[in-house]
Design an enzyme around this catalytic site. Sequence first.
Site, PDB file in Angstrom:
ATOM      1  N   ARG A   1      -0.204   4.179   3.477  1.00  0.00           N
ATOM      2  CA  ARG A   1       0.738   3.570   2.534  1.00  0.00           C
ATOM      3  C   ARG A   1       1.780   4.598   2.104  1.00  0.00           C
ATOM      4  O   ARG A   1       1.451   5.779   1.957  1.00  0.00           O
ATOM      5  CB  ARG A   1      -0.008   3.054   1.301  1.00  0.00           C
TER       6      ARG A   1
ATOM      7  N   LYS B   1      -5.966  -5.313  -7.509  1.00  0.00           N
ATOM      8  CA  LYS B   1      -6.250  -6.632  -8.100  1.00  0.00           C
ATOM      9  C   LYS B   1      -7.695  -7.054  -7.887  1.00  0.00           C
ATOM     10  O   LYS B   1      -8.285  -7.701  -8.729  1.00  0.00           O
ATOM     11  CB  LYS B   1      -5.325  -7.699  -7.487  1.00  0.00           C
TER      12      LYS B   1
ATOM     13  N   GLY C   1      -5.911  -7.607   1.356  1.00  0.00           N
ATOM     14  CA  GLY C   1      -7.141  -6.841   1.487  1.00  0.00           C
ATOM     15  C   GLY C   1      -7.572  -6.378   0.119  1.00  0.00           C
ATOM     16  O   GLY C   1      -6.853  -5.644  -0.537  1.00  0.00           O
ATOM     17  N   HIS C   2      -8.702  -6.881  -0.346  1.00  0.00           N
ATOM     18  CA  HIS C   2      -9.193  -6.492  -1.662  1.00  0.00           C
ATOM     19  C   HIS C   2     -10.488  -5.711  -1.505  1.00  0.00           C
ATOM     20  O   HIS C   2     -11.434  -6.197  -0.898  1.00  0.00           O
ATOM     21  CB  HIS C   2      -9.448  -7.738  -2.532  1.00  0.00           C
TER      22      HIS C   2
ATOM     23  N   GLY D   1     -11.382   4.327 -12.139  1.00  0.00           N
ATOM     24  CA  GLY D   1     -12.276   4.563 -11.003  1.00  0.00           C
ATOM     25  C   GLY D   1     -12.541   3.244 -10.302  1.00  0.00           C
ATOM     26  O   GLY D   1     -12.133   2.181 -10.768  1.00  0.00           O
TER      27      GLY D   1
ATOM     28  N   ASP E   1      -1.531  -4.157  -3.232  1.00  0.00           N
ATOM     29  CA  ASP E   1      -2.509  -3.066  -3.229  1.00  0.00           C
ATOM     30  C   ASP E   1      -2.616  -2.375  -4.588  1.00  0.00           C
ATOM     31  O   ASP E   1      -2.883  -1.175  -4.671  1.00  0.00           O
ATOM     32  CB  ASP E   1      -2.170  -2.006  -2.154  1.00  0.00           C
ATOM     33  N   GLU E   2      -2.428  -3.122  -5.660  1.00  0.00           N
ATOM     34  CA  GLU E   2      -2.465  -2.526  -7.004  1.00  0.00           C
ATOM     35  C   GLU E   2      -3.884  -2.377  -7.532  1.00  0.00           C
ATOM     36  O   GLU E   2      -4.087  -1.791  -8.608  1.00  0.00           O
ATOM     37  CB  GLU E   2      -1.663  -3.387  -8.001  1.00  0.00           C
TER      38      GLU E   2
ATOM     39  N   ASN F   1      -3.798 -11.689   5.240  1.00  0.00           N
ATOM     40  CA  ASN F   1      -2.970 -10.479   5.190  1.00  0.00           C
ATOM     41  C   ASN F   1      -3.383  -9.598   4.020  1.00  0.00           C
ATOM     42  O   ASN F   1      -3.122  -8.411   3.989  1.00  0.00           O
ATOM     43  CB  ASN F   1      -1.468 -10.822   5.083  1.00  0.00           C
TER      44      ASN F   1
ATOM     45  N   GLN G   1      -1.134  -9.920  -2.613  1.00  0.00           N
ATOM     46  CA  GLN G   1       0.119  -9.152  -2.488  1.00  0.00           C
ATOM     47  C   GLN G   1       0.683  -8.811  -3.877  1.00  0.00           C
ATOM     48  O   GLN G   1      -0.090  -8.652  -4.799  1.00  0.00           O
ATOM     49  CB  GLN G   1       1.147  -9.902  -1.625  1.00  0.00           C
TER      50      GLN G   1
ATOM     51  N   THR H   1      -6.217  -1.761   3.599  1.00  0.00           N
ATOM     52  CA  THR H   1      -7.542  -2.371   3.801  1.00  0.00           C
ATOM     53  C   THR H   1      -7.526  -3.290   5.015  1.00  0.00           C
ATOM     54  O   THR H   1      -8.498  -3.387   5.747  1.00  0.00           O
ATOM     55  CB  THR H   1      -7.913  -3.232   2.559  1.00  0.00           C
TER      56      THR H   1
HETATM   57  P1  IMP Z   1       3.043 -10.560   6.094  1.00  0.00           P
HETATM   58  O1  IMP Z   1       2.544 -11.036   4.781  1.00  0.00           O
HETATM   59  O2  IMP Z   1       1.942 -10.185   7.052  1.00  0.00           O
HETATM   60  O3  IMP Z   1       4.045 -11.476   6.705  1.00  0.00           O
HETATM   61  O4  IMP Z   1       3.841  -9.189   5.822  1.00  0.00           O
HETATM   62  C1  IMP Z   1       5.055  -9.153   5.068  1.00  0.00           C
HETATM   63  C2  IMP Z   1       5.120  -7.895   4.187  1.00  0.00           C
HETATM   64  O5  IMP Z   1       4.107  -7.999   3.186  1.00  0.00           O
HETATM   65  C3  IMP Z   1       4.844  -6.585   4.929  1.00  0.00           C
HETATM   66  O6  IMP Z   1       5.603  -5.559   4.321  1.00  0.00           O
HETATM   67  C4  IMP Z   1       3.370  -6.341   4.675  1.00  0.00           C
HETATM   68  O7  IMP Z   1       3.030  -4.979   4.784  1.00  0.00           O
HETATM   69  C5  IMP Z   1       3.273  -6.843   3.246  1.00  0.00           C
HETATM   70  N1  IMP Z   1       1.918  -7.259   2.867  1.00  0.00           N
HETATM   71  C6  IMP Z   1       1.262  -8.380   3.237  1.00  0.00           C
HETATM   72  N2  IMP Z   1       0.039  -8.424   2.661  1.00  0.00           N
HETATM   73  C7  IMP Z   1      -0.072  -7.318   1.912  1.00  0.00           C
HETATM   74  C8  IMP Z   1      -1.085  -6.814   1.045  1.00  0.00           C
HETATM   75  O8  IMP Z   1      -2.146  -7.405   0.835  1.00  0.00           O
HETATM   76  N3  IMP Z   1      -0.816  -5.630   0.434  1.00  0.00           N
HETATM   77  C9  IMP Z   1       0.361  -4.975   0.594  1.00  0.00           C
HETATM   78  N4  IMP Z   1       1.332  -5.408   1.382  1.00  0.00           N
HETATM   79  C10 IMP Z   1       1.125  -6.577   2.034  1.00  0.00           C
END
Ligand code: IMP
Length: 426
Positions: free
Chosen positions: A303, A16, A40-41, A413, A13-14, A38, A222, A297
């Site tokens: 968070r 990207k 979210g952008h 921004g 969630d930086e 998993n 991630q 997202t």
């Molecule tokens: P998983 O990827 O769903 O198995 O989750 C494993 C860990 O990665 C958990 O702490 C999630 O919250 C985290 N995680 C997975 N995808 C993201 C992302 O896009 N942003 C932030 N954390 C993520």
Amino acid sequence: MPGLVLVGAQWGDEGKGKITDYLAETADAVVRYQGGANAGHTVVVDGKEYKLHLIPSGILTGKTCIIGNGVVLDPAKFLEEIKYLKDLGVQTDKLYLSETAHVIMPYHQKLDELEEDKRGEFKIGTTKRGIGPAYIDKAARTGIRVIDLLNPEVFRSKLTRNLEQVNFLLEKIYEVEGFNFEEIYQEYSGYVTKLKPFIRNTPVLINESLDENQKVLFEGAQGTLLDVDHGTYPYVTSSHPTAGGACIGSGVGPTRIDGVIGVAKAYTSRVGDGPFPTELLDETGDWIREKGHEYGTTTGRPRRCGWLDGVVLRHSARVSGLTGLAITRLDTLTGLEKLKIAREYRIGNEVIGNIPNDPELLRQVRPVYEELPGWKEDISHLTQFSDLPREAQHYIQAIEDISGVKAPIVSIGRERFQTIIRWPIW
Ligand code: IMP
């Protein structure tokens, strides 16, 4: 510089998506190399917000976009995202999908949920999208790949074998209902016609682009601290968001990578469980969460927020060989009297400069902070680094000093134009 990797330098969630979208304007192709839905952008272009989970953010600039072999693909989510983009007028005719990407099946999601519940207080906080179980099958060599869906006999045979095992586990161990073969077989066979136009031998495609000296941007999902090898294990995802993952997950050799940009927020956030040394459990943490709209997202979860962690940035620089930083969300910090950056950690009487690999020790560390003055002026319209308030410039310079990596990009921004480029990236 034709091969550029972009990685998250913290816990995901930086921002990207925004930086990828920005760099994609000058790229020829963008490749997503790991993870799945998993991620979210969020990208904002001309006031319009786009939320993407699987498809590279480069799609908004009309560039060739590739979902690499390292991704785990949920076909329903992929097709949904294509429809979402088409409805918004975004072209998807240069979008390609690796034939060797693994497919997320309904039982992966079910197992993700059940395994998380079983972990109780040791839960990871997964997104419950079936990511972990899909990568387990990949490593166990029982996974179903995109190419397998194209051959009805192969798909039938693999699904039969997998369901025997999965249904045994569900019914006998978890004591829940198993899955019906025909339902899954029909659902997934139904995706084939729609998926077919996108499917390619993507390592060939990507290497050919690089051979032609085209600019290829490899987009990580991630972040480094969620890498299954280099993150805060076991509180990690199941893939490699680090720069090495770009090679494995897209089928290019390390000699083809010319630079690695680490994207880092000007503070830190984390969703899910696990240690977070600079977490702020006070009103400053709440203030950052609200000002920065720090809600997931993908899952909408609030968070966890905290000060910037220089130890984390040095770790990311080391394991991904960062050649530059993109600092995002600097504007979120506007209005804070004082800012802090962790330079080192203290554990007992000892001061350490690296992240301890033992999660229990990591839970015990106390950050050693460097305190810097904040600024009050609105910075979200500025275009030059030298126009930033002196305190904001010092803050960026302190990040460079503590991390050992220069920051050519500063984002102030959500919009594309709210990006300060200090020198050319490629
Ligand atoms: P998983 O990827 O769903 O198995 O989750 C494993 C860990 O990665 C958990 O702490 C999630 O919250 C985290 N995680 C997975 N995808 C993201 C992302 O896009 N942003 C932030 N954390 C993520």
